[in-house]
Scaffold this motif. Structure first.
Motif, PDB file in Angstrom:
ATOM      1  N   LYS A 109       0.810  -1.227   0.000  1.00 22.92           N
ATOM      2  CA  LYS A 109       0.000   0.000   0.000  1.00 22.92           C
ATOM      3  C   LYS A 109       0.841   1.275   0.000  1.00 22.92           C
ATOM      4  O   LYS A 109       0.318   2.374  -0.038  1.00 22.92           O
ATOM      5  N   SER A 147      -3.593   5.037   8.351  1.00 24.13           N
ATOM      6  CA  SER A 147      -2.891   5.345   7.098  1.00 24.13           C
ATOM      7  C   SER A 147      -3.623   6.415   6.300  1.00 24.13           C
ATOM      8  O   SER A 147      -2.999   7.344   5.768  1.00 24.13           O
ATOM      9  N   LEU A 148      -4.934   6.285   6.200  1.00 24.73           N
ATOM     10  CA  LEU A 148      -5.715   7.265   5.437  1.00 24.73           C
ATOM     11  C   LEU A 148      -5.660   8.650   6.074  1.00 24.73           C
ATOM     12  O   LEU A 148      -5.506   9.663   5.375  1.00 24.73           O
ATOM     13  N   ALA A 151      -2.127  10.096   5.550  1.00 20.14           N
ATOM     14  CA  ALA A 151      -1.958  10.539   4.162  1.00 20.14           C
ATOM     15  C   ALA A 151      -2.731  11.836   3.919  1.00 20.14           C
ATOM     16  O   ALA A 151      -2.252  12.746   3.241  1.00 20.14           O
ATOM     17  N   GLY A 152      -3.925  11.923   4.492  1.00 17.76           N
ATOM     18  CA  GLY A 152      -4.753  13.106   4.298  1.00 17.76           C
ATOM     19  C   GLY A 152      -4.167  14.353   4.929  1.00 17.76           C
ATOM     20  O   GLY A 152      -4.313  15.463   4.396  1.00 17.76           O
ATOM     21  N   THR A 173       0.106  11.416  -1.556  1.00 18.29           N
ATOM     22  CA  THR A 173      -1.176  11.187  -0.885  1.00 18.29           C
ATOM     23  C   THR A 173      -2.175  10.537  -1.836  1.00 18.29           C
ATOM     24  O   THR A 173      -2.882   9.590  -1.473  1.00 18.29           O
ATOM     25  N   LEU A 177      -3.996   6.942  -1.179  1.00 21.33           N
ATOM     26  CA  LEU A 177      -5.454   6.826  -1.139  1.00 21.33           C
ATOM     27  C   LEU A 177      -5.954   5.852  -2.202  1.00 21.33           C
ATOM     28  O   LEU A 177      -6.851   5.041  -1.939  1.00 21.33           O
ATOM     29  N   HIS A 180      -5.624   2.364  -1.174  1.00 18.79           N
ATOM     30  CA  HIS A 180      -6.497   1.984  -0.058  1.00 18.79           C
ATOM     31  C   HIS A 180      -7.980   1.949  -0.431  1.00 18.79           C
ATOM     32  O   HIS A 180      -8.829   1.884   0.460  1.00 18.79           O
ATOM     33  N   LEU A 181      -8.309   1.973  -1.715  1.00 20.48           N
ATOM     34  CA  LEU A 181      -9.722   1.990  -2.111  1.00 20.48           C
ATOM     35  C   LEU A 181     -10.492   0.800  -1.550  1.00 20.48           C
ATOM     36  O   LEU A 181     -11.615   0.940  -1.062  1.00 20.48           O
ATOM     37  N   ILE A 184     -11.158   1.339   2.062  1.00 20.99           N
ATOM     38  CA  ILE A 184     -12.219   2.325   2.279  1.00 20.99           C
ATOM     39  C   ILE A 184     -13.578   1.640   2.153  1.00 20.99           C
ATOM     40  O   ILE A 184     -14.484   1.867   2.962  1.00 20.99           O
TER      41      ILE A 184
END
Length: 195
Positions: A109, A147-148, A151-152, A173, A177, A180-181, A184
């Motif tokens: 990832k 992680s999200l 990154a954000g 970023t 993201l 990581h879809l 999510i």
């Protein structure tokens, strides 16, 4: 093409190749444990190794994946590449980790690798993101959420701490993201793996 462009292309290719070396696979092979792609979430990265093989092997994975892109980035900085060009090399490292040609373009990832790249290019941004990741992983117990969120926050932190690298960090970023879809979707359905 100018000499500077050849340097950039060469370093980006080297970055991609160094990124495509997946630390989790080597750590698990050397330790004689199951391939992380065949257990847990199936992701060859720090979080999955932590869940299925424990802290010692996860830490080794984190260190290898974070460090592997650093030498080529140091070369780029020594060659006097501008921030955007350093970002191209860093992005190549992350693409190598995410889409390694030796593993049918199925990699990790890119979170640990992104941390290593940021540590070289924007160390204070990297440390802020790592602190947030650690806090959220401890409180929420879900690597994807940590992680999200990390990154954000990275582009916002770079606006303050490393404004020359904002666009570079935004590209990193975006890749994290994108990778990581699936996580999510699982988070929305309440089926994401816990640490």
């Amino acid at each position: 093409m100018g000499e500077g462009l050849w340097w950039l292309l060469g370093l980006a290719a080297l970055g991609y190749l160094s990124g495509s070396w997946l630390g989790a696979l080597w750590v698990c092979r050397l330790a004689g444990v199951a391939d992380p792609r065949r257990v847990g979430s199936g992701n060859p990265g720090f979080s999955n190794v932590l869940r299925v093989h424990g802290r010692r092997l996860a830490l080794a994975t984190l260190l290898l994946d974070a460090f592997k892109g650093m030498p080529v980035l140091w070369l780029g900085m020594a060659a006097g590449l501008e921030p955007w060009a350093q970002g191209v090399v860093g992005l190549a490292v992350l693409l190598g980790h995410s889409y390694p040609p030796w593993h049918r373009f199925r990699g990790g990832k890119a979170v640990a690798s992104a941390f290593g790249v940021l540590l070289v290019l924007t160390p204070w941004v990297a440390l802020c993101c790592a602190a947030l990741w650690g806090l959220l992983a401890w409180r929420v117990r879900t690597a994807a959420v940590a992680s999200l969120a990390s990154a954000g926050i990275a582009p916002l932190a770079s606006l303050w701490l490393a404004p020359d690298y904002v666009l570079v960090v935004m590209a990193f970023t975006g890749l994290v993201l994108l990778r990581h879809l699936l996580n999510i979707r699982r988070l929305k359905m309440g089926g994401e793996h816990s640490l």
